[in-house]
Design an enzyme around this catalytic site. Sequence first.
Site, PDB file in Angstrom:
ATOM      1  N   THR A  14      11.986   4.560  -4.137  1.00  0.00           N
ATOM      2  CA  THR A  14      11.549   5.531  -5.141  1.00  0.00           C
ATOM      3  C   THR A  14      12.645   6.504  -5.547  1.00  0.00           C
ATOM      4  O   THR A  14      13.647   6.677  -4.851  1.00  0.00           O
ATOM      5  CB  THR A  14      10.338   6.334  -4.627  1.00  0.00           C
ATOM      6  OG1 THR A  14      10.713   7.096  -3.482  1.00  0.00           O
ATOM      7  CG2 THR A  14       9.178   5.408  -4.278  1.00  0.00           C
ATOM      8  N   ASP A  15      12.385   7.153  -6.683  1.00  0.00           N
ATOM      9  CA  ASP A  15      13.280   8.216  -7.141  1.00  0.00           C
ATOM     10  C   ASP A  15      12.751   9.559  -6.627  1.00  0.00           C
ATOM     11  O   ASP A  15      11.820   9.603  -5.821  1.00  0.00           O
ATOM     12  CB  ASP A  15      13.416   8.193  -8.666  1.00  0.00           C
ATOM     13  CG  ASP A  15      12.102   8.398  -9.391  1.00  0.00           C
ATOM     14  OD1 ASP A  15      11.114   8.872  -8.786  1.00  0.00           O
ATOM     15  OD2 ASP A  15      12.052   8.084 -10.598  1.00  0.00           O
ATOM     16  N   MET A  16      13.297  10.650  -7.117  1.00  0.00           N
ATOM     17  CA  MET A  16      12.905  11.976  -6.635  1.00  0.00           C
ATOM     18  C   MET A  16      11.450  12.325  -6.950  1.00  0.00           C
ATOM     19  O   MET A  16      10.852  13.150  -6.281  1.00  0.00           O
ATOM     20  CB  MET A  16      13.849  13.045  -7.206  1.00  0.00           C
ATOM     21  CG  MET A  16      15.239  12.937  -6.621  1.00  0.00           C
ATOM     22  SD  MET A  16      16.403  14.158  -7.278  1.00  0.00           S
ATOM     23  CE  MET A  16      15.639  15.674  -6.782  1.00  0.00           C
ATOM     24  N   ILE A  19       8.399   7.776  -7.747  1.00  0.00           N
ATOM     25  CA  ILE A  19       8.100   6.604  -8.577  1.00  0.00           C
ATOM     26  C   ILE A  19       9.170   5.551  -8.308  1.00  0.00           C
ATOM     27  O   ILE A  19      10.351   5.874  -8.123  1.00  0.00           O
ATOM     28  CB  ILE A  19       8.088   6.994 -10.071  1.00  0.00           C
ATOM     29  CG1 ILE A  19       6.980   8.013 -10.326  1.00  0.00           C
ATOM     30  CG2 ILE A  19       7.926   5.771 -10.956  1.00  0.00           C
ATOM     31  CD1 ILE A  19       7.035   8.652 -11.705  1.00  0.00           C
TER      32      ILE A  19
END
Length: 129
Positions: A14-16, A19
Site C-alpha cells: 500500500t501507499d501512505m 490503498i
Amino acid sequence: MAHEFPVTVYYEDTDMAGIVYYANYLRFIERARSEIVEELGVDQRAMRAEGIVFAVTRVEADYIGSARLGDRLTVVTTHEPVGAVRWVFDQEVRLGDKTIFRAKVTAACMSTEGRPTRLPAKIRALRGD
C-alpha cells in the site's frame, strides 16, 4: 478455463493512504501467471538452462477500482498461445465480485540472447498444435 489465484493485501503493498500502490497490481498478476506456468508443468528453470525464457512484451492495463490494506483479492486469468512465439493472458483482479483491475499481457518465448523462439510443446498443445 479460468485460473484463480488468491492475494492478500499487506502493508508493503500500500501507499501512505493504505490503498494498493498502482504498480503492485502488476506484481499480483505476475504471480498468478507464474502459478499457471507451474501448474501446466512447464519448468522455467529447466527452460532457462536450455537458453529459453519468457519475456513480457506488452501490457494493457485498466485501473477500475482500488483495494486496501487487509483486502482479500482474487486474480482471475485466462490464457491462450497465439502464433508460434506469443502467449496472451487476460487477467482481472477482483475484490469480491467486483473487478478493480484488468490487464491483457503478452509474453514472448525468447532465447536468452533475445531472439524469438517457439513456445514449448506443453503450451502449444493448449491450442492443439
